[in-house]
Write an enzyme that holds these catalytic residues in place. Structure first.
Site, PDB file in Angstrom:
ATOM      1  N   LYS A 113      46.726  -4.891  38.528  1.00 49.74           N
ATOM      2  CA  LYS A 113      47.712  -3.828  38.352  1.00 49.74           C
ATOM      3  C   LYS A 113      48.362  -3.435  39.692  1.00 49.74           C
ATOM      4  O   LYS A 113      49.494  -2.969  39.712  1.00 49.74           O
ATOM      5  CB  LYS A 113      47.057  -2.591  37.729  1.00 49.74           C
ATOM      6  CG  LYS A 113      46.322  -2.827  36.415  1.00 49.74           C
ATOM      7  CD  LYS A 113      47.224  -2.745  35.237  1.00 49.74           C
ATOM      8  CE  LYS A 113      46.542  -2.742  33.867  1.00 49.74           C
ATOM      9  NZ  LYS A 113      45.423  -3.634  33.632  1.00 49.74           N
TER      10      LYS A 113
HETATM   11  C1  LIG Z   1      45.090  -4.398  32.490  1.00 44.18           C
HETATM   12  C2  LIG Z   1      44.089  -5.481  32.620  1.00 44.18           C
HETATM   13  C3  LIG Z   1      44.106  -6.609  31.772  1.00 44.18           C
HETATM   14  C4  LIG Z   1      45.079  -6.756  30.629  1.00 44.18           C
HETATM   15  O1  LIG Z   1      46.417  -6.930  31.061  1.00 44.18           O
HETATM   16  P1  LIG Z   1      47.625  -6.666  30.038  1.00 44.18           P
HETATM   17  O2  LIG Z   1      48.847  -6.703  30.880  1.00 44.18           O
HETATM   18  O3  LIG Z   1      47.368  -5.304  29.459  1.00 44.18           O
HETATM   19  O4  LIG Z   1      47.593  -7.742  28.996  1.00 44.18           O
HETATM   20  C5  LIG Z   1      43.186  -7.623  31.993  1.00 44.18           C
HETATM   21  N1  LIG Z   1      42.255  -7.509  32.965  1.00 44.18           N
HETATM   22  C6  LIG Z   1      42.206  -6.445  33.789  1.00 44.18           C
HETATM   23  C7  LIG Z   1      41.143  -6.388  34.820  1.00 44.18           C
HETATM   24  C8  LIG Z   1      43.108  -5.389  33.655  1.00 44.18           C
HETATM   25  O5  LIG Z   1      43.045  -4.322  34.471  1.00 44.18           O
END
Ligand SMILES: *Cc1c(COP(=O)(O)O)cnc(C)c1O
Length: 469
Positions: A113
């Site tokens: 993120k």
């Molecule tokens: C947010 C997240 C995901 C999922 O990603 P999306 O964009 O919601 O499909 C997978 N792994 C981790 C560690 C995350 O923080």
């Protein structure tokens, strides 16, 4: 480049206009009018660029109202080695010949993120400055998104963050990460309830249109277009590192929840990047895997969403999925609106008529990974390749292995580092995950957090008192 809504009910708007908005006025999501095309020779010319330079080139295709120099400055500030724990920003971590992790978790909160949020922090500050306005971001988090937003927006002019998190429901590491921020513009509200209570309060606040406009409330949730655009960059970066010439196909495997990450891969592919397969991995919450297997989309209610050991993928209603369906239906917004109407009334829709196109035309395949798979994969990857992976990345590796093909590199997106999910690592390997050296002191830092009841009025009063506008 102008932006339209997936439900056909929005006048075309520029990038900066949609940057600060959530849903389009018709309830749809903003998408570019068309996908910019990148030719093979342009791609080759990008091989020597740094991550920040590449980001400026690619984001420049989506941003219509900032000049190139400004964009270059913003990406240089977002993607620098003092913020990311790797000189490459996104390192490739080889497991085997033609099989590697794409290291998206070297940022301040150890999850992918950060890749989008760091850019969002820079561009928010710039656009708010230009428009002489301020923004109060209100959000709910169960861990990764909230901390990434706080680290990206800490100390930024014109922005304050009010982040609600469920009291007693985050790991010690996650708490220390968020609550140790002492910046004046960061407010951690620990709410005595579960994540859904936090989310409900945030929805109620932004549904209160008078309060929303008086207090300039904004969001940084996963439907934000700038986040999706920023994520497109690392698919290009990964391709440039893993391929050895024009036209070489590369596959990507993506641990998925809200369909944000893999949607960016779909967009990169639509832009002409030679992506062979987009491998969607889910955990036990397999609504998306079911869709790609059957063509039927049937989200589950929160009460049927399992709490798993890859918690950031515990999502049953994938908020970005509508953007893919828009493309699948030939960008027919009326039909998308109709489908989502049907979803609200009947709880599902059926696109099995398009089943042959999922893989043949869009490269999508999917698979499920369970708790047992996750533990086994973490153990095996450590034993075979000497690399420790987190539970979400393990779901990606597990499903990727079913789709590897000779001569086509497969990159698994590393969406978090193991230190963030140490309990599961210990369950798998018998030892806790190592904490990166620069975070060794994190648990000892003083924490700044306000505990309150799951009560809309209390939260509202706090924001009223502490929002600078
Ligand atoms: C947010 C997240 C995901 C999922 O990603 P999306 O964009 O919601 O499909 C997978 N792994 C981790 C560690 C995350 O923080």
């Amino acid at each position: 480049m102008k932006y339209i809504s997936t439900r056909a009910g929005m006048q075309p708007l520029s990038f900066s206009d949609i940057l600060l908005e959530g849903l389009a006025p018709d309830g749809g999501l903003a998408v570019p009018e068309h996908y910019p095309q990148v030719k093979a020779d342009t791609l080759e010319a990008w091989r020597d660029l740094s991550y920040a330079e590449l980001a400026a080139q690619i984001l420049g295709l989506f941003v219509d109202d900032l000049d190139k120099d400004t964009l270059r400055q913003l990406t240089a500030q977002a993607y620098q080695s003092s913020v990311f724990d790797s000189p490459d920003i996104v390192p490739l971590k080889p497991l085997q010949q033609d099989f590697a992790l794409l290291g998206l978790s070297q940022g301040p909160t150890l999850a992918f993120k950060d890749m989008a949020m760091q850019f969002l922090g820079q561009i928010f500050e710039y656009v708010l400055d230009q428009r002489q306005t301020t923004l109060n971001i209100v959000g709910a988090t169960s861990g990764d998104t909230g901390s990434a937003a706080e680290y990206a927006l800490r100390g930024k002019r014109g922005v304050s963050v009010f982040m609600l998190s469920p009291y007693g429901r985050m790991s010690a590491f996650q708490r220390a990460q968020m609550y140790s921020l002492q910046d004046e513009n960061i407010h951690n509200l620990s709410v005595k309830g579960v994540f859904d209570d936090c989310q409900d309060i945030v929805k109620a606040l932004s549904g209160d249109l008078a309060f929303k406009s008086a207090k300039h409330l904004g969001a940084v949730n996963s439907i934000n277009w700038a986040r999706i655009a920023a994520q497109v960059v690392y698919y290009f970066w990964g391709w440039l590192r893993a391929s050895n010439g024009p036209g070489q196909k590369v596959s990507f495997a993506v641990p998925s929840g809200n369909f944000g990450n893999i949607l960016s891969g779909h967009i990169a592919r639509q832009m002409g990047l030679p992506i062979h397969r987009l491998v969607l991995a889910t955990n036990e919450n397999n609504v998306l895997e079911e869709f790609f297997r059957t063509g039927i989309y049937r989200p589950r209610p929160a009460t049927h969403t399992y709490a798993t050991s890859s918690p950031s993928m515990d999502i049953s209603r994938a908020s970005n999925f509508e953007r893919f369906v828009f493309d699948l239906l030939g960008r027919d917004g009326q039909q998308v609106r109709h489908l989502w109407q049907q979803l609200a009334e009947q709880g599902s829709f059926d696109l099995s008529a398009y089943l042959p196109e999922f893989e043949a035309r869009y490269g999508f395949v999917a698979g499920v990974s369970t708790h047992a798979d996750r533990l086994e994969t973490i153990r095996r990857v450590q034993a075979e390749y000497g690399v420790l992976i987190d539970p979400h990345t393990a779901d990606g590796v597990k499903v990727a292995e079913q789709y590897r093909e000779p001569g086509i590199p497969m990159l698994v997106l590393e969406t978090a580092l193991p230190a963030k999910f140490s309990e599961t690592i210990e369950e798998a390997t018998g030892a806790p995950a190592p904490i990166p050296a620069h975070l060794a002191q994190l648990a000892d830092l003083p924490q700044k957090v306000v505990v309150m009841d799951a009560d809309l009025l209390q939260v509202r009063a706090y924001i009223e008192q502490h929002a600078p506008v």
